[in-house]
Design a protein around this motif. Structure first.
Motif, short mmCIF file in Angstrom:
data_model
loop_
_atom_site.label_atom_id
_atom_site.label_comp_id
_atom_site.label_asym_id
_atom_site.label_seq_id
_atom_site.Cartn_x
_atom_site.Cartn_y
_atom_site.Cartn_z
N ILE A 170 54.61 20.42 103.78
CA ILE A 170 53.75 19.30 102.95
C ILE A 170 53.84 17.89 103.85
CG2 ILE A 170 55.36 18.10 101.38
CD1 ILE A 170 51.53 18.98 100.71
N GLU A 171 54.76 17.67 104.43
CA GLU A 171 54.81 16.52 105.38
C GLU A 171 53.93 16.44 106.53
OE1 GLU A 171 58.15 19.18 107.19
OE2 GLU A 171 57.36 18.86 105.32
N ASP A 172 53.18 17.68 106.82
CA ASP A 172 52.68 17.77 108.09
C ASP A 172 50.92 17.79 107.52
OD1 ASP A 172 54.42 17.66 109.79
OD2 ASP A 172 54.77 19.83 109.70
N TYR A 173 50.68 17.96 106.13
CA TYR A 173 49.50 18.41 105.56
C TYR A 173 49.25 17.45 104.36
CZ TYR A 173 49.59 22.46 108.64
OH TYR A 173 49.91 23.14 109.76
N SER A 174 47.77 17.28 103.88
CA SER A 174 47.51 16.48 102.88
C SER A 174 46.63 17.37 102.00
CB SER A 174 46.90 15.13 103.57
OG SER A 174 47.76 14.54 104.66
N ILE A 175 46.43 16.73 101.00
CA ILE A 175 45.59 17.47 100.06
C ILE A 175 44.61 16.40 99.59
CG2 ILE A 175 47.06 17.18 98.18
CD1 ILE A 175 45.83 19.59 96.47
N GLU A 176 43.32 16.86 99.17
CA GLU A 176 42.16 15.78 98.90
C GLU A 176 42.43 15.65 97.35
OE1 GLU A 176 38.35 17.12 99.26
OE2 GLU A 176 38.40 17.10 101.31
N ILE A 177 42.57 14.30 96.86
CA ILE A 177 42.94 14.03 95.64
C ILE A 177 42.04 14.42 94.33
CG2 ILE A 177 43.08 11.82 94.00
CD1 ILE A 177 43.69 10.11 96.51
N ALA A 178 40.73 14.52 94.63
CA ALA A 178 39.83 15.23 93.74
C ALA A 178 40.21 16.67 93.70
CB ALA A 178 38.30 14.89 94.23
N GLU A 179 40.48 17.27 94.84
CA GLU A 179 40.84 18.80 94.58
C GLU A 179 42.03 18.86 93.62
OE1 GLU A 179 41.39 22.72 97.14
OE2 GLU A 179 40.82 20.96 98.01
N LEU A 180 43.04 18.07 93.98
CA LEU A 180 44.31 18.10 93.28
C LEU A 180 44.17 17.80 91.76
CD1 LEU A 180 47.35 18.30 93.34
CD2 LEU A 180 47.35 15.60 93.80
N VAL A 181 43.32 16.86 91.61
CA VAL A 181 42.96 16.42 90.11
C VAL A 181 42.26 17.68 89.32
CG1 VAL A 181 41.63 14.84 88.39
CG2 VAL A 181 43.11 14.07 90.53
N ARG A 182 41.35 18.23 90.10
CA ARG A 182 40.65 19.41 89.40
C ARG A 182 41.65 20.71 89.14
NH1 ARG A 182 36.30 17.86 93.17
NH2 ARG A 182 37.04 19.43 94.77
N TYR A 183 42.74 20.77 89.97
CA TYR A 183 43.67 21.77 89.61
C TYR A 183 44.41 21.46 88.28
CZ TYR A 183 43.31 24.75 93.65
OH TYR A 183 42.71 25.78 94.42
N TRP A 184 44.64 19.99 88.10
CA TRP A 184 45.39 19.66 87.19
C TRP A 184 44.62 20.03 85.67
CZ3 TRP A 184 47.06 14.05 88.95
CH2 TRP A 184 48.09 14.37 90.03
N ILE A 185 43.21 19.58 85.95
CA ILE A 185 42.19 19.83 84.78
C ILE A 185 42.29 21.25 84.35
CG2 ILE A 185 39.82 19.50 83.98
CD1 ILE A 185 39.68 17.11 85.95
N ALA A 186 42.16 22.20 85.19
CA ALA A 186 42.04 23.56 84.96
C ALA A 186 43.28 24.06 84.60
CB ALA A 186 41.81 24.36 86.34
N GLU A 187 44.43 23.30 84.66
CA GLU A 187 45.87 23.79 84.08
C GLU A 187 45.93 23.25 82.76
OE1 GLU A 187 47.92 26.25 84.99
OE2 GLU A 187 48.56 26.04 86.80
#
Length: 760
Positions: A170-187
């Motif tokens: 993860i120190e080399d890659y990033s994740i879009e905040i919007a995509e991250l939040v959508r996963y939280w919502i789904a969970e």
């Protein structure tokens, strides 16, 4: 000798405290010269190795999208430029005068950093684009797996958030905040009963709290985040020691070829097998009644999902199959009654999606970049669907009428770059969906679609557009455009006859308007002036591109008031203008709020803007970019007395970039000085002999870029101005100047290996 240089460098690190900063810096650069040359040579060898691999892949790879091909080509072009620049530096003698060593070593710093950056980018491209045996698609960064451990009241939310990265490093890659939040919502980590906008804001707030606590970091790109590997390892350790024996399986990016059947136990909650080399899945998996997230994306060789595989996960909420080679999904998909998010992005070989009936709780359906020709059966039954992504569906031909209005919960419809064009009633093939159906979606807040023609003015359209928080309407057969800073509500019109079109009702709700290769523009502007009863206060950005006719007020029709009073960006490309004032005459523009002005390839342009009458100066203009206007002779022209010669036409201008303007002779009057200039770039403008910079404001300029011969031929009001700017001049042709004080004009804050951060 290099060892001696390193030892001496350490000594200077202590002794340098007593030296002046500039003397100390030059000494460090001189001593490190040979090691810098060696470091550059090694870095170039590594870069060339990567370059050869990329070129080989480019020849054999069947690219599944134009954007991917462009990325590879752009990287190879940058490599060629930097290799050429590096070779020119290496051609000089290793043994040379100390002063020359310092200058060359300083330039080595910059070039070496560029080489390293490109080498890293090339490795990432090889990871992302490759032929057999590696991923063919862009990496889709999504969440990894977290356990809802109750170790403490503090860790419960933190772990649920932090363990949602799905990359092996993860120190080399990033994740879009919007995509991250959508996963939280789904969970279910965030209350899913609120609307999409509220949930996204709540998630973003949580991300900011995690960043403030140093549990998340800024990502590589804007609107992305990343997690340090130490934090991630610690979180996984806490998760694995859960007291209720429920746990997650994280085997991401480890080259896994065989499905880990033995790892699946009834108590498992989340599984991440992403970015591996799985070819097949097991048809007989122990029933995992608590499994809520299954991430299989990035397994490029995976071609099939066995019928019995999904049946083992009745509680599944998230299923991510992005970037796999699956050709069809099993009918058992409809048995996942708890599914909230189905992600099939970049499944380039997907031929069939089974009926979606039974997925009553699904909220996110991502079919981006899939080859589907029509929408899946049962789509109309998804009453809980909030986000439908059909972007880059280049083969989508049909959306049957009556389906979209039944998606009563839909809040986001993304069809950017889809082949399907929405029509209006009475202009659409019978049985196909129309734009009026989208207007029926009362909860819709974000929209991006292609439209056949300019929609007619009607109360229904107007109220619908006002209701949207963000939209992009691409109107016309080839509508597309580059993004700008004001794309929240954008309208792009391309390749249409707009002489009879009235777009005033659209402009009243638009922040950005793009007119691309349209004809009938004068008639449209005339209609706009006549029919508009008020100004378009929301419009912030205007782009006109590819208009060959003259822009002139037809029939003397000129707006009496500024129709775009809040305009901040103006882009003119390939427009047949003698001066921007021709456009000003139509719309009554005053440019009182204009911040960014870009003009390119306007072959008839002789003067950027004639000042006087309504426009005497541009009070808020911050950037000017002008390029490839072969007839341009001056930027600003005005009659004596209309504009005070002592006043600055652009009092707030910070950046000016001029390229390929062979006839350009002056920027403004000789008495004028632009006091806020910080960045100046002049390339291939050989007739320009003066810059509006004086000794009073020269200290504010950070850099001046241009060819060496142009710089040498500039004239100055006094020697002080030149002496102040000379150390800040950066030659675009690679030559290094020596000023009167013997200090290199090439300056950079970049560093190299072994050296501490240095700046003059």
């Amino acid at each position: 000798m290099d060892c001696l240089g390193s030892a001496l460098g350490s000594f200077l690190a202590e002794a340098g405290r007593g030296l002046s900063r500039s003397t100390y810096t030059r000494a460090i650069y001189t001593i490190r010269f040979k090691s810098n040359v060696k470091a550059l040579e090694n870095a170039l060898n590594s870069l060339v190795d990567v370059q050869e691999k990329v070129e080989k892949d480019l020849k054999t790879l069947e690219i599944k999208g134009k954007s991917l091909h462009v990325q590879l080509r752009r990287w190879l072009r940058d490599v060629e430029e930097i290799v050429s620049e590096a070779n020119s530096i290496q051609e000089g003698p290793v043994s040379c005068a100390l002063s020359l060593r310092c200058k060359r070593s300083k330039k080595l710093v910059v070039v070496l950093e560029k080489v390293k950056k490109l080498q890293k980018q090339g490795v990432e491209l090889l990871d992302i684009f490759s032929f057999e045996g590696r991923s063919l698609v862009e990496k889709i960064l999504g969440p990894s797996i977290a356990d809802q451990t109750r170790a403490s009241e503090i860790l419960v939310k933190v772990l649920n958030c932090l363990l949602r990265d799905d990359v092996q490093k993860i120190e080399d890659y990033s994740i879009e905040i919007a995509e991250l939040v959508r996963y939280w919502i789904a969970e279910g980590f965030i209350d899913e009963t609120q609307n999409h906008g509220y949930l996204m804001n709540q998630g973003i707030t949580l991300v900011e709290n995690l960043k403030d606590s140093c549990l998340l970091e800024e990502g590589v790109h804007g609107d992305t985040v990343k997690m340090h590997d130490v934090v991630r390892d610690f979180a996984i350790w806490v998760m694995s020691s859960s007291r209720d024996d429920s746990h997650s399986l994280v085997m991401s990016g480890i080259g896994l070829c065989e499905f880990p059947h033995e790892k699946f136990v009834p108590s498992i909650r989340r599984v991440s097998l992403m970015n591996n080399k799985l070819k097949r899945l097991s048809d007989e998996v122990v029933e995992c009644v608590e499994l809520s997230a299954l991430l299989l994306h990035g397994n490029f060789h995976l071609e099939e999902l066995p019928v019995g595989f999904l049946i083992s996960f009745p509680a599944l909420r998230i299923l991510n199959l992005s970037g796999t080679r699956i050709r069809q999904l099993p009918h058992s998909l409809s048995e996942l009654h708890e599914l909230r998010s189905l992600i099939l992005r970049d499944c380039y070989y997907l031929e069939e999606v089974p009926s979606l009936e039974g997925l009553a709780k699904i909220q996110v359906l991502d079919l981006c970049a899939t080859p589907i020709k029509e929408t899946p059966r049962g789509l109309e039954t998804l009453r809980s669907l909030r986000l439908l992504d059909l972007s880059r569906t280049h083969h989508l031909e049909s959306i049957p009428a009556g389906i979209i209005p039944q998606l009563s919960s839909l809040e986001v419809l993304n069809m950017t770059l889809s082949h399907f064009h929405w029509g209006v009633q009475e202009q659409t093939q019978e049985g196909q969906a129309t734009l009026e159906e989208i207007a029926c979606l009362q909860r819709l807040s974000v929209l991006s679609v292609r439209v056949v023609c300019v929609p007619p003015l009607s109360p229904d359209y107007n109220s619908w557009i006002e209701r949207l928080k963000k939209f992009q309407l691409f109107i016309g057969p080839t509508a597309n455009s580059l993004p700008s800073r004001h794309d929240k509500r954008r309208v792009t019109i391309s390749s249409l006859n707009v002489s009879e079109a009235f777009i005033g009702w659209l402009l009243a709700n638009t922040t950005s308007l793009v007119m691309n290769h349209c004809w009938g523009l004068n008639e449209m502007l005339e209609n706009l002036v006549i029919d508009s009863t008020s100004s378009f206060n929301m419009l912030r950005s205007l782009t006109v591109e590819g208009f060959g006719g003259s822009i002139r007020p037809a029939g003397g029709c000129v707006a009496q008031l500024d129709l775009i009073p809040n305009l901040e960006e103006l882009h003119l490309r390939r427009v047949n203008l003698g001066t921007i004032r021709e456009l000003v005459g139509h719309l009554g523009l005053r440019f009182e709020t204009l911040k960014h002005l870009e003009v390119s390839r306007c072959s008839r342009l002789k003067c950027l803007l004639s000042l006087g009458n309504f426009i005497c100066f541009l009070p808020n203009l911050q950037e000017i970019h002008v390029s490839f206007c072969e007839m341009l002779q001056e930027l600003f022209d005005y009659s004596p007395g209309e504009v005070p010669t002592s006043a600055s036409v652009v009092p707030g201008l910070r950046v000016i970039k001029l390229r390929n303007l062979p006839q350009l002779k002056r920027l403004c009057s000789q008495e004028e000085s632009w006091g806020c200039l910080e960045h100046v770039e002049v390339i291939r403008c050989n007739f320009l002999k003066n810059l509006p910079i004086s000794s009073n404001n020269a200290h504010r300029v950070r850099d001046v870029r241009g060819e060496t011969h142009w710089w040498n031929n500039l004239t100055w009001d006094d020697d002080t101005t030149r002496e102040t700017l000379q150390p800040r001049f950066i030659p675009s042709d690679g030559n290094i100047l020596t000023g009167s004080l013997g200090v290199s004009c090439y300056q950079s804050s970049n560093t190299i290996e072994e050296a501490s951060p240095l700046s003059d």
